[in-house]
Design an enzyme around this catalytic site. Structure first.
Site, short mmCIF file in Angstrom:
data_model
loop_
_atom_site.label_atom_id
_atom_site.label_comp_id
_atom_site.label_asym_id
_atom_site.label_seq_id
_atom_site.Cartn_x
_atom_site.Cartn_y
_atom_site.Cartn_z
N LYS A 122 52.90 12.12 43.30
CA LYS A 122 53.19 11.19 44.46
C LYS A 122 52.63 11.58 45.79
O LYS A 122 52.03 11.26 46.58
CB LYS A 122 54.71 11.14 44.72
CG LYS A 122 55.52 10.33 43.51
CD LYS A 122 56.98 10.19 44.09
CE LYS A 122 57.77 11.75 44.35
NZ LYS A 122 57.73 12.47 43.11
N THR A 151 49.81 13.28 45.89
CA THR A 151 48.38 12.85 45.86
C THR A 151 48.05 11.64 46.05
O THR A 151 47.26 11.22 46.70
CB THR A 151 47.80 13.49 44.10
OG1 THR A 151 48.37 14.65 43.98
CG2 THR A 151 46.40 13.37 44.22
N ARG A 201 56.89 16.00 53.05
CA ARG A 201 57.76 17.18 53.42
C ARG A 201 57.18 18.42 53.24
O ARG A 201 56.15 18.65 52.86
CB ARG A 201 58.84 17.20 52.08
CG ARG A 201 59.83 15.99 52.30
CD ARG A 201 60.69 15.90 51.02
NE ARG A 201 59.76 15.65 49.58
CZ ARG A 201 60.34 15.82 48.62
NH1 ARG A 201 61.50 16.50 48.45
NH2 ARG A 201 59.57 15.66 47.52
N LYS A 252 56.62 25.16 40.10
CA LYS A 252 55.92 24.07 40.34
C LYS A 252 54.50 24.33 41.21
O LYS A 252 53.70 23.33 41.17
CB LYS A 252 56.75 23.12 41.27
CG LYS A 252 56.18 21.58 41.49
CD LYS A 252 57.37 20.69 42.30
CE LYS A 252 56.82 19.28 42.64
NZ LYS A 252 55.78 19.35 43.47
N ALA A 275 65.15 16.42 46.63
CA ALA A 275 65.74 15.37 46.42
C ALA A 275 66.84 15.05 45.51
O ALA A 275 67.47 14.12 45.34
CB ALA A 275 64.48 14.17 45.88
N PHE A 325 61.05 12.97 43.77
CA PHE A 325 61.20 12.66 42.27
C PHE A 325 61.30 11.04 42.12
O PHE A 325 60.41 10.26 42.64
CB PHE A 325 62.61 13.02 41.75
CG PHE A 325 62.67 14.53 42.17
CD1 PHE A 325 61.63 15.51 41.28
CD2 PHE A 325 63.53 15.36 42.86
CE1 PHE A 325 61.72 16.93 41.44
CE2 PHE A 325 63.61 16.78 42.84
CZ PHE A 325 62.69 17.40 42.31
N PHE A 348 44.42 10.21 34.96
CA PHE A 348 44.04 11.43 34.42
C PHE A 348 42.87 11.21 33.46
O PHE A 348 42.62 10.30 32.88
CB PHE A 348 45.24 12.40 33.48
CG PHE A 348 46.11 12.82 34.32
CD1 PHE A 348 47.05 13.81 34.03
CD2 PHE A 348 46.68 12.06 35.53
CE1 PHE A 348 48.01 14.47 34.85
CE2 PHE A 348 47.91 12.34 36.17
CZ PHE A 348 48.51 13.65 35.62
N TRP A 398 42.26 11.52 42.87
CA TRP A 398 42.19 13.21 42.52
C TRP A 398 40.76 13.69 42.12
O TRP A 398 40.09 14.71 42.61
CB TRP A 398 43.10 13.55 41.06
CG TRP A 398 43.14 14.84 40.72
CD1 TRP A 398 43.75 15.79 41.32
CD2 TRP A 398 42.31 15.53 39.83
NE1 TRP A 398 43.63 16.78 40.75
CE2 TRP A 398 42.73 16.84 39.82
CE3 TRP A 398 41.11 14.88 38.81
CZ2 TRP A 398 42.12 17.89 38.84
CZ3 TRP A 398 40.63 16.03 38.18
CH2 TRP A 398 41.24 17.35 37.88
#
Length: 976
Positions: free
Chosen positions: A427, A429, A451, A462, A681, A712, A800, A829
């Protein structure tokens, strides 16, 4: 008769203490001069005419009548007055202020300035320093005026010898109405006269020559003698622009006599030495005296009757003062123009994507970010609206909201997602890729609002949260580590409050009522009084007394004792580290705590209610009120105990005063980003700050876009964004961008489990259309959740390298069938904003539709019904089940008056249900509510669904194994 300006103005010198500046008076209206020896209503020009009559015989044949000169001054002042009136019609509260720093008691020009300012309608203030004031003292006053937003112009009335480079360089060019600084001189020489301030003295010479004397300057020989610095440079530049042949000389220059005899016009920049005879000046030569001493009334001018010289000396000072007023009005006009929203002049950074795509930190390092002050200027921030942290970060002051209060907001876009894998679906990205596409490729103003990441996940599983690939916030290591210290401020504030709770319990347990009261309200230097926050507590208790000695014993006991019930304490200590061994601890075991021990726990810092307060507040005063309302426990009568009751609200606000300001950074393509607040979240509401969004919406302006992210899946972060954040902010979203990946959809379609740190199974790296189709049930459900709120949905498929064209097309087709406004594959990306241009177009089109936004529930419903509505409408549960503890808490909060707050569900992010292993769209389940807590300051009730930990733990192999520092280059390694 002397041709200098006669000393007829009343001196305004007053007794002063040596060494201390005297302001006459601070930011006051200029004196009208009446009753002070200034000729009553005639003012300065009336006095000037009187002197002209007395000196009329001294003017040679053909000299212009004095009214010609008077008309120039009147014209300048009248023009300034009219322009100022027009500005004030549009902005009635606008009050331009000229500040004059004066060293010494020579006040000849002080009343001149005051009277002219009064005639034009300006405000004026004098800062009077002792005559012996040094360079540093003068600079100190200059720096104060530079930072005073009420002052729009600054002039120096100091000795000529005091005009050092250090003093001149201290002046802010935009307030330098005398045109002394290198910046203003440079713009003049370059030909940008309309963008700078020009010396009023030099302009006065030109104006008088052309309009009063009636001289055509083209081809004239002009000698500027004895001038220095900015005056010399400005005179030369202005005369040359008029076609004059300009010479510059000093008094001791050889061949001075020959130069004087050749000159048609002589401008004196310093007093004539006695050894230079007047006979060197040819009869009929026009002479101006612009020397510093003459203009300040300290020296006489050349006699007007010698050799037929036509002196125009006394006029310079008066007209120069009037032209300074004109510069002041121009300064005010520029200031007002800067206050308005301006079109961005953003210079985007170019990307050179590589294949294969390097690591995130390598990509970040390969791009050189713009200096943050340059970025701030490009997007319309003023210099005094930012506080710079290093080269690439800055805090933005909240004063901008007042400046742009009348500016229309841009479009408000939320990026949410489907239920994610433990790896995350990108999200952040997508958010960065979208704003890079909008601004760097479609030339549309856009702002990302993200955030701030917790250092717990950064060093845990993460990793960082700056985006990834060619869609990142840079520098990514600064984004992920410390930033500007906001989370540390939250930690300090949170733990101060925790310490206050236990200390108060200890002191109440070990002291009598009288001793406790006397220590809470001590006598200081014989004076005993309540603090401001203690007076507020008295008022809440219904005790309308302000004298500490007037309270009865019962009132003293009521005031001094909070009677906190330790079993009801909900306020925990925090640390910004994943530390599972702090989930349950015992505190107060030392002998000094006298048996006041209890079981407690640590939460991760971003789970603190203070973080939620920061994210939802809309001003400093609102934050202070929210901090004071925070409920930390109940007393033994069941009443809430707040931070205000503990007397710590002011201290918390002090710790948070800088954290409230959003942090400005940039993307890889040089577009702006706000990074502010970072509540989780799953255990909080999971959105960046209201303030960052509001400021960004003003900066992008009408037609621009603010793109913010909810943590999330849409069932968690998006639902809280709408029901909590939008209620607090009053903002209405335009579009939801729902992020999906083929990988996550395959998981929801029955694919094998996905575990962080473990290679993906072949089902995720090879084409499998059936798994994708089956998993789209989760995508469809998340689209339906967004539609409950009446907001159009654009699905962004984060592609991807292992995704096939057939899989991509299938997802987009099924998303549209499920009700999405559009569905677009994104390649940001691998190639940056260029890879999200299609998404940007889709978002712009969706945002053009009328929003039908609505909340999911009415906050006036009972707490249980609000929980049930979310469980059934959003998660798809059959019903809810409350534990006895949860029911007891709900009853208590309802009795305490907190039943009308929105709900913030604390639930796993890995499933629509409370069971992380239930993928797809679980049905028919009962949602268990194990506990209910209240964040009264933040403004919500949060039920805990099943077992929810507020302190993450470290895995077997945390990220910190790969994080290192190159001690030679000081570069961080291993962040991702």
């Amino acid at each position: 008769m002397s041709a200098r300006l006669p000393f007829v103005l009343r001196r305004l010198a007053r007794p002063q203490h040596p060494g201390s500046p005297r302001r006459l008076p601070s930011l006051c209206r200029a004196s009208s001069g009446r009753g002070s020896g200034c000729g009553g209503g005639e003012g300065l020009l009336g006095q000037q005419r009187l002197r002209d009559t007395q000196a009329g015989s001294s003017r040679g044949p053909g000299s212009p009548a004095p009214p010609a000169r008077d008309s120039i001054v009147r014209e300048v002042i009248q023009n300034s007055k009219e322009v100022l009136s027009l500005l004030q019609e549009k902005t009635p509260t606008f009050k331009p202020v000229l500040a004059i720093i004066q060293a010494g008691d020579d006040n000849l020009m002080q009343e001149v300035n005051q009277n002219l300012a009064e005639e034009a309608g300006l405000n004026i203030t004098h800062i009077c320093l002792p005559a012996e004031s040094g360079e540093d003292e003068i600079i100190d006053e200059i720096l104060k005026i530079n930072e005073d937003s009420r002052v729009h112009g600054l002039a120096l009335q100091i000795a000529e010898t005091s005009f050092s480079n250090k003093i001149l360089n201290a002046l802010k060019p935009e307030k330098d109405v005398d045109g002394l600084t290198d910046v203003n001189l440079g713009k003049l020489v370059r030909g940008d006269a309309h963008e700078c301030f020009i010396s009023p003295v030099a302009r006065a010479v030109i104006e008088l020559l052309e309009k009063s004397v009636g001289v055509s300057l083209d081809g004239k020989k002009i000698l500027v003698i004895g001038a220095h610095g900015s005056l010399e440079a400005t005179l030369q530049c202005l005369f040359q622009r008029k076609g004059s042949m300009t010479m510059s000389s000093q008094w001791k220059t050889p061949q001075l006599q020959g130069k004087l005899q050749e000159a048609d016009i002589v401008v004196l920049g310093s007093p004539k030495p006695e050894e230079i005879p007047l006979s060197w000046i040819q009869p009929g030569t026009t002479v101006f005296n612009c020397s510093h001493d003459f203009l300040s009334g300290k020296a006489a001018c050349i006699s007007s009757g010698v050799h037929g010289i036509s002196p125009i000396a006394e006029d310079v000072s008066l007209l120069a003062a009037a032209l300074r007023i004109q510069n002041m009005v121009s300064s005010g006009r520029r200031w007002l123009r800067e206050q308005q929203h301006r079109r961005w002049r953003l210079h985007c950074l170019k990307l050179q994507p590589l294949s294969p795509v390097p690591s995130d930190i390598e990509i970040s390092r390969a791009q050189t970010p713009k200096a943050v002050e340059i970025l701030a200027k490009e997007i319309g921030l003023l210099a005094d609206e930012i506080e710079i942290y290093g080269k690439s970060k800055a805090k933005v002051r909240l004063s901008l909201l007042e400046r742009l209060k009348d500016q229309a907001d841009g479009k408000y876009v939320l990026v949410a997602g489907i239920t994610p894998t433990p790896l995350g679906e990108g999200k952040s990205t997508v958010t960065i890729g979208l704003v890079q596409a909008l601004t760097a490729h479609l030339n549309v103003n856009s702002f990302a609002c993200l955030r701030q990441p917790s250092q717990g996940p950064t060093f845990g599983v993460k990793g960082g949260a700056a985006g990834g690939g060619y869609a990142q916030v840079i520098p990514m290591e600064e984004f992920n580590l410390h930033l500007t210290g906001d989370i540390h401020a939250i930690t300090a504030a949170n733990n101060l409050l925790a310490a206050a709770i236990d200390a108060r319990i200890l002191h109440e347990n070990t002291q009598t009522d009288k001793a406790l009261y006397n220590r809470l309200v001590p006598s200081v230097n014989g004076v005993r009084e309540f603090s401001k926050i203690q007076l507020a507590r008295l008022k809440r208790l219904g005790i309308n007394k302000t004298d500490p000695s007037a309270l009865t014993e019962e009132e003293m006991r009521k005031f001094a004792r909070l009677d906190i019930d330790p079993s009801t304490i909900t306020w925990q200590r925090v640390v910004d580290t994943n530390d599972r061994f702090l989930r349950k601890i015992t505190i107060g075991q030392a002998n000094t705590e006298k048996g006041c021990s209890r079981q407690a726990q640590f939460d991760i810092a971003v789970a603190s209610e203070i973080m939620a307060v920061l994210a939802l507040t809309d001003s400093l005063s609102d934050m202070k009120e929210r901090l004071g309302r925070m409920v930390v426990a109940s007393d033994r009568n069941g009443q809430p105990v707040t931070a205000d009751d503990l007397g710590v609200t002011g201290a918390l606000t002090v710790l948070m005063k800088d954290a409230i300001k959003p942090n400005l950074m940039q993307t890889l393509e040089g577009t702006p980003v706000f990074v502010h607040a970072g509540p989780f979240a799953n255990i909080a509401h999971g959105n960046s700050s209201v303030l960052a969004d509001k400021i960004a919406l003003k900066l992008v302006g009408e037609g621009g876009f603010v793109v913010t992210e909810a943590g999330f899946g849409a069932d968690i972060g998006m639902e809280k964004f709408f029901n909590i954040k939008c209620r607090a902010s009053g903002l209405v979203p335009s579009v939801v961008v729902l992020v999906a990946t083929v990988r996550a959809l395959k998981m929801h379609g029955g694919g094998p489990s996905v575990t962080a740190g473990v290679p993906l199974r072949k089902e995720y790296t090879e084409e499998n259309l059936q798994l994708v189709a089956d998993g789209c049930c989760n995508l469809e459900k998340q689209i339906q959740i967004a539609q409950l709120f009446g907001v159009p949905v654009v699905v962004a498929l984060n592609v991807f390298k292992t995704d096939t064209r057939a899989e991509i097309d299938l997802v987009c087709e099924l998303a549209k069938r499920a009700g999405a406004f559009n569905a677009v594959p994104c390649y940001h990306w691998s190639i940056g904003g260029k890879g999200s241009v299609d998404l940007a177009w889709a978002v712009r089109e969706a945002a053009s539709k009328e929003s039908r936004f609505q909340f999911l529930y009415d906050v006036q419903l009972p707490i249980v019904e609000k929980i049930r509505t979310i469980a059934q409408s959003v998660y798809g549960a059959k019903d809810i089940e409350l534990s006895p503890e949860a029911q007891s808490k709900i009853d208590r909060y309802t009795e305490q008056g907190f039943g009308n707050l929105p709900i913030c569900m604390a639930k796993t992010h890995l499933s629509l249900s409370h069971q992380p292993d239930k993928k797809g769209v679980p049905k028919g389940f009962i949602l268990p509510i194990s506990d209910v807590r209240a964040s009264i300051g933040a403004g919500f009730i949060y039920p805990l669904v099943g077992t929810m930990s507020t302190m993450p733990g470290l895995p077997t192999r945390p990220c910190f194994y790969d994080i290192d520092l190159d001690t030679e280059t000081e570069q961080v390694k291993g962040l991702f």
